[in-house]
Design an enzyme around this catalytic site. Structure first.
Site, short mmCIF file in Angstrom:
data_model
loop_
_atom_site.label_atom_id
_atom_site.label_comp_id
_atom_site.label_asym_id
_atom_site.label_seq_id
_atom_site.Cartn_x
_atom_site.Cartn_y
_atom_site.Cartn_z
N ASP A 11 0.71 -1.13 -0.13
CA ASP A 11 -0.08 0.00 0.00
C ASP A 11 0.78 1.04 -0.10
O ASP A 11 0.69 2.36 0.74
CB ASP A 11 -0.97 -0.03 1.33
CG ASP A 11 -1.77 -1.18 1.31
OD1 ASP A 11 -2.10 -1.82 0.32
OD2 ASP A 11 -1.86 -1.52 2.63
N GLU A 35 -11.48 0.72 -3.49
CA GLU A 35 -10.83 1.11 -2.38
C GLU A 35 -9.52 2.11 -2.73
O GLU A 35 -9.32 2.28 -3.90
CB GLU A 35 -10.28 -0.20 -1.55
CG GLU A 35 -9.61 -0.97 -2.33
CD GLU A 35 -9.17 -2.42 -1.40
OE1 GLU A 35 -9.62 -2.45 -0.50
OE2 GLU A 35 -8.54 -3.16 -2.11
#
Length: 499
Positions: free
Chosen positions: A14, A170
């Protein structure tokens, strides 16, 4: 000039990036590990060095009882008017919050909570002074405006985009580029169908026009060593070029299984005549790609050996959840890492005596010199190859039936297999040979005797088997059923990649 992906190997998922002048900074997720959110620095986008962590105190990051792959989810790093802001989510904790600092090396502020829920929060500092916060919730991407000093909501949260039709929209990032607000997200789940999609609008709240050729990045269904690319963030270099960092995985063999975790990849961004971006080579990431035309800046290589001679642990070291005070020390015996075994084991959701680093290469030689003379039945200390509480291997010294033994243990779900043999007197060296498809465990005596303890398959510690969002750690650990644990002394630790 070319570079090789990943630019940051091992369990660093991420990624989020920002540029300040000629310096680039990047952060990644940490889940149940402490300290939280490593921060990296680069001058050329290819070569990175860790300079600290954003979350270094329990006030900033409380992980008590956090389960596997709970804790800190995807962060976003942004810079505005002399301040760095890192916003993230403590799942199972305080939810969405951010910290700030003027110096990215830290220290960072106390956590400032944000009332908007969801995960993967992001910030946009607009030209008019407004601050927009986005997060992913069931149904799509939501946005509100916040007061940046307090985190309080200035507007109601609104759904601004449901995505381009993929599962699990997301990882939102909103950018103001020329006349448009670009909303870039991840879809498809952080698995083999992972992808990056984008939409744009002239208003931060939309309506958003989805790019007709989405996704702008995905390696799905490609015969390539890099898979599951997604969760990207954009940055513009000082020469005007655009770049993206994203996560991806490198599976071993077939059927696909990966155990290093999600890693950091880099790719250039090209802009079409109609103003839409494409990441990488026609939307794909490759192991070797064209490098930025920036002055190359390499950092000194980290030494193979850590002698534990410094007053603090190096940035690469981490604990499993918040370490219990008194469970480890660099001062008790100078030049050694001392661990005091805890009743908490590696199969529990607590805080064992655990000091580890990420496995960042498929092939490597890991060694640790140990001095441990257990006095209490069941006391144990050694090395663990740790994926999560249900999937891990150990090479250790233990007191069993009144005798000192070597143990090689494989815990795979509900199954546990142990191989025992008598442990030679005195100190020794625990050695793990990491290979792409297996881990080999050996014990080296002070008399140069090599004891082969066994091996375990790497795919049994893969995400596809073990589940979750993390990658393999190699850690020194100690456990003890007694409150008065015998200390385990580690003189040094080697991590040596093998080509």
């Amino acid at each position: 000039m070319q570079f090789t992906n990943p630019v940051i190997p091992g369990f660093y998922p991420d990624p989020s990036i920002c540029r300040v002048g000629e310096d680039y900074y990047l952060v990644t997720s940490t889940f149940e590990y402490f300290p939280g959110i490593p921060i990296f620095h680069s001058k050329d986008l290819v070569h990175w060095r860790q300079i600290g962590h954003c979350l270094t105190t329990e006030e900033q990051l409380l992980l008590s009882g956090s389960g596997n792959s709970s804790g800190i989810y995807a962060p976003t790093l942004r810079y505005n008017k002399g301040w760095f802001y890192m916003v993230t989510t403590n799942v199972g904790g305080i939810g969405n919050f951010y910290v700030k600092t003027r110096n990215p090396e830290g220290p960072w502020s106390k956590p400032i909570t944000v009332a908007q829920d969801g995960i993967d929060p992001s910030l946009l500092f607009d030209d008019d002074g407004r601050v927009y916060l986005q997060s992913a919730r069931i149904g799509g991407i939501y946005q509100c405006e916040i007061e940046i000093e307090t985190g309080s909501l200035l507007t109601e949260s609104r759904l601004i985009w449901k995505g381009a039709g993929g599962a699990h929209p997301e990882a939102p990032h909103l950018y103001k580029i020329k006349d448009y607000y670009y909303l870039m997200i991840a879809e498809g789940g952080t698995e083999y169908g992972h992808m990056v999609t984008i939409a744009r609008s002239t208003d931060p709240y939309g309506p958003y026009e989805s790019f007709s050729d989405n996704p702008i990045l995905s390696n799905r269904s490609m015969d390539i060593s890099i898979q599951a690319t997604g969760h990207a963030d954009l940055v513009q270099a000082q020469d005007g070029s655009w770049w993206a960092v994203c996560l991806g995985i490198r599976p071993v063999s077939y059927p696909y299984r990966h155990h290093l975790g999600r890693e950091v990849f880099l790719a250039g961004v090209s802009w079409m005549e109609d103003g839409w971006p494409i990441i990488g080579n026609h939307g794909h990431i490759h192991p070797v790609m064209e490098a930025p035309e920036l002055p190359e800046t390499r950092w000194p290589e980290k030494p193979v050996r850590d002698d534990f001679d410094e007053s603090r642990l190096g940035w690469e070291w981490a604990f499993l959840r918040n370490p219990k005070p008194g469970s480890w020390s660099l001062e008790k015996r100078p030049g050694y890492l001392t661990l005091y075994g805890q009743p908490v084991t590696l199969s529990d959701y607590g805080s064992p005596a655990f000091v580890g680093r990420r496995l960042s290469h498929f092939s490597s030689r890991i060694q640790a010199a140990i001095e441990f003379e257990p006095l209490n039945e069941g006391e144990e200390a050694g090395l663990t190859i740790y994926m999560n509480s249900k999937y891990h291997y150990e090479l250790a010294v233990r007191l069993e039936g009144g005798r000192k033994v070597l143990v090689f243990r494989r815990t795979v779900g509900s199954m546990k297999v142990e191989d025992l043999r008598d442990c030679p007197e005195g100190s020794g060296v625990l050695q793990i040979r990491a290979l792409p498809e297996r881990f080999e465990a050996l014990f080296l005596t002070m008399k140069s005797q090599v004891l082969e303890m066994g091996w375990g398959e790497s795919h049994l510690l893969s995400t596809e088997i073990a589940g979750g969002f993390t990658g393999v750690f190699i850690a020194m650990y100690a456990t003890s059923p007694s409150e008065h644990a015998t200390p385990a002394y580690f003189d040094w630790f080697d991590y040596e990649p093998v080509s």
